[in-house]
Design a protein around this motif. Structure first.
Motif, PDB file in Angstrom:
ATOM      1  N   LYS A   9      32.061 -15.633  67.281  1.00 45.96           N
ATOM      2  CA  LYS A   9      32.214 -14.266  67.829  1.00 45.96           C
ATOM      3  C   LYS A   9      30.963 -13.427  67.579  1.00 45.96           C
ATOM      4  O   LYS A   9      30.533 -12.672  68.415  1.00 45.96           O
ATOM      5  N   GLN A  33      30.064 -13.140  75.670  1.00 48.53           N
ATOM      6  CA  GLN A  33      31.264 -13.115  74.813  1.00 48.53           C
ATOM      7  C   GLN A  33      30.915 -13.038  73.324  1.00 48.53           C
ATOM      8  O   GLN A  33      31.792 -12.864  72.483  1.00 48.53           O
ATOM      9  N   ILE A  34      29.613 -13.199  72.989  1.00 46.44           N
ATOM     10  CA  ILE A  34      29.198 -13.166  71.576  1.00 46.44           C
ATOM     11  C   ILE A  34      28.462 -11.857  71.286  1.00 46.44           C
ATOM     12  O   ILE A  34      27.630 -11.417  72.083  1.00 46.44           O
TER      13      ILE A  34
END
Ligand code: NAD
Ligand code: UGA
Length: 481
Positions: A9, A33-34
């Motif tokens: 993450k 998404q990171i």
């Protein structure tokens, strides 16, 4: 595109320099998404990465500011809050400086690993849960062992289930191969990516991230030490090609051979290949010399003196090429440069970057100043203060300063800088120098006027109707009145 799901993450990077900055910017763009936290101990650098004026970013690279614009404060954050960034991250990239040691054991050759060591300590201190540490800095072979030893002091039991108190680590090596000036393209379309390590889960995790934009066949898995050594070796081979072609350029000049023709002829052999055969004033940049010195140090450490001597010659030749070119300029003026205005076009070590570390322009400028010249410098991206810092700290400059005032000057305007110049020296092949109006410049220079083209970018035909004397690397004196 891969089918397995990325679990990561948050990522953080220690070091927001020429590698950490662009590498993380591209990673953030490719993996929306990171969350990517780029950290540095240099507060001013982070302020510049956060600057509203995109021309103020601390690194200039074509395409970089557009990507920063797109991702900054969405999933890309530049911060000095290193503790918080590490605590929240699944992966920590170490992208800090590893310069040559200037004192103590191995001085002048070995890499100074104090920034890598302190990075390992702060990761050890602040990390939570399982953290993958990725060496991105260029380091001597077996540095991962040093990192492992440091973080072992902070490690908790693997079986501990309390995530808030658990600390475990995996160390991987993933050296960076980008070249400045083409960093974004190199990061988006790398020839290959290396991941060295022995923890398969960690290798899979990092590989999955790279697979977001890099074909799997270009992601090479190796052991830790091969990965570390491949990086040093790649730079040594590239530097060796430049010294080889520069050695041949010196032979072309008195013999009548033409370096461009020789480069083309040998480069057409698919076993040799055409890249990195451009003769010039010697390689610069922060890494080739540093990494060669490191390789030499390692060879000597393992008692491989002949191997060390072999690589040392690449550096010696490079130094010789820089001095050889300054000497040609000085001798064209019969050894007297006092009251001569010499214009250097280009100061960065290569085009499309504002980086001047180890630029051949520095040593050429100093040698001309030492011989009494007043050097006027133009560069499209390098600032006056960068030039001042590179020249005025040098001993050569300190010695000449007392006797001669104003022995260097900075000028942004190309038309102004050439007025009354005795010589123009092309040091960096910036695009704006490719099509200069030599007939117009001819009228503005003082006679006898000279052009020294250390990058071989000027077509001799363009000087035919001028009174400018012309020397070009690997071709010699093409026009001399
Ligand atoms: P750089 O000097 O531009 O950046 C390094 C940054 O690390 C500095 O801003 C420094 O303040 C910061 N730093 C030092 N200790 C820190 C810490 N504990 N926490 C956070 N930040 C810290 O150096 P660079 O050119 O980016 O090179 C970094 C590494 O990458 C070197 O090992 C170099 O050999 C390698 N490398 C460089 C290039 C290149 O083109 N410059 C290419 C490939 C590899
Ligand atoms: C180099 C390598 O090319 C990168 O792969 C590596 O990641 C990086 O070092 C690093 O480890 O720091 P860089 O130094 O940014 O990249 O730039 P290069 O394009 O390699 O140029 C280095 C120097 O060699 C420049 O001064 C350039 O003018 C000179 N050069 C290059 C030549 O004189 N002739 C050539 O044919 C090529």
């Amino acid at each position: 595109m891969n089918n397995k799901k990325i679990k990561v993450k948050n990522i953080c990077c220690l070091g927001a320099g020429y590698v950490g900055g662009p590498t993380m910017v591209v990673l953030a763009e490719k993996c929306p998404q990171i969350n990517v936290f780029v950290t540095d101990i240099d507060k001013k650098k982070i302020e510049r990465w956060n600057s509203k004026q995109f021309e103020n970013l601390p690194v200039y690279e074509p395409g970089l500011s557009d990507l920063v614009k797109k991702c900054r404060n969405k999933n890309l954050f530049f911060t000095t809050d290193i503790q918080n960034a590490i605590q929240n991250s699944d992966i920590v990239f170490i992208s800090v400086n590893t310069p040559t040691k200037t004192q103590g054991h191995g001085a002048g050759y070995a890499s100074d690993l104090k920034w890598v060591e302190s990075s390992a300590r702060i990761v050890g201190q602040f990390a939570k849960g399982h953290t993958i540490i990725v060496e991105k800095s260029t380091v001597p072979v077996r540095t991962a062992e040093l990192i492992q030893k440091i973080i072992n002091h902070y490690k908790t039991d693997e079986l501990l289930t309390d995530i808030n108190n658990k600390k475990t680590f995996s160390v991987l090596s993933s050296p960076e191969f980008l070249a400045e000036g083409t960093a974004i393209k190199d990061l988006e379309f790398p020839d290959r990516v290396l991941i060295g390590g022995d923890d398969n889960d960690a290798l899979d995790t990092l590989s999955l991230i790279y697979q977001e934009w890099i074909p799997i066949k270009k992601i090479f898995r190796t052991n830790l030490w091969s990965s570390e050594l491949s990086k040093l070796t790649a730079n040594a081979f590239l530097a060796q090609r430049i010294s080889s072609i520069n050695a041949i350029s010196s032979l072309c000049e008195p013999s009548g051979a033409d370096i461009k023709e020789v480069s083309k002829a040998i480069g057409a052999d698919s076993r040799i290949g055409g890249k990195f055969l451009q003769a010039g004033p010697g390689f610069g940049g922060s890494c080739f010399q540093k990494d060669l010195l490191n390789l030499i140090y390692l060879c000597r450490f393992y008692n491989l003196d002949s191997a060390a001597d072999y690589w040392e010659q690449v550096i010696k030749l490079n130094e010789w090429q820089k001095k050889r070119i300054s000497k040609i300029i000085i001798e064209a003026f019969f050894g007297t440069l006092s009251s001569k205005k010499i214009v250097l076009l280009g100061y960065s070590f290569k085009p499309n970057t504002n980086d001047i570390r180890e630029s051949p322009a520095i040593s050429i400028a100093l040698q001309l100043i030492e011989n009494g010249a007043t050097v006027f410098i133009h560069d499209p991206k390098v600032s006056e203060s960068q030039i001042r810092n590179s020249i005025e700290i040098e001993e050569t400059y300190q010695k000449t300063k007392n006797s001669i005032n104003d022995n260097w000057s900075y000028e942004k305007d190309l038309e102004k800088i050439v007025v009354d110049a005795d010589a123009i020296v092309i040091v960096t092949e910036w695009e704006e120098y490719f099509n200069l109006n030599w007939r117009g410049i001819n009228k503005l220079m003082r006679r006898p006027s000279w052009l020294f083209d250390t990058r071989g970018i000027v077509n001799a035909k363009e000087l035919e109707e001028t009174k400018i004397n012309f020397w070009q690397v690997g071709k010699g004196f093409l026009k001399k009145e």
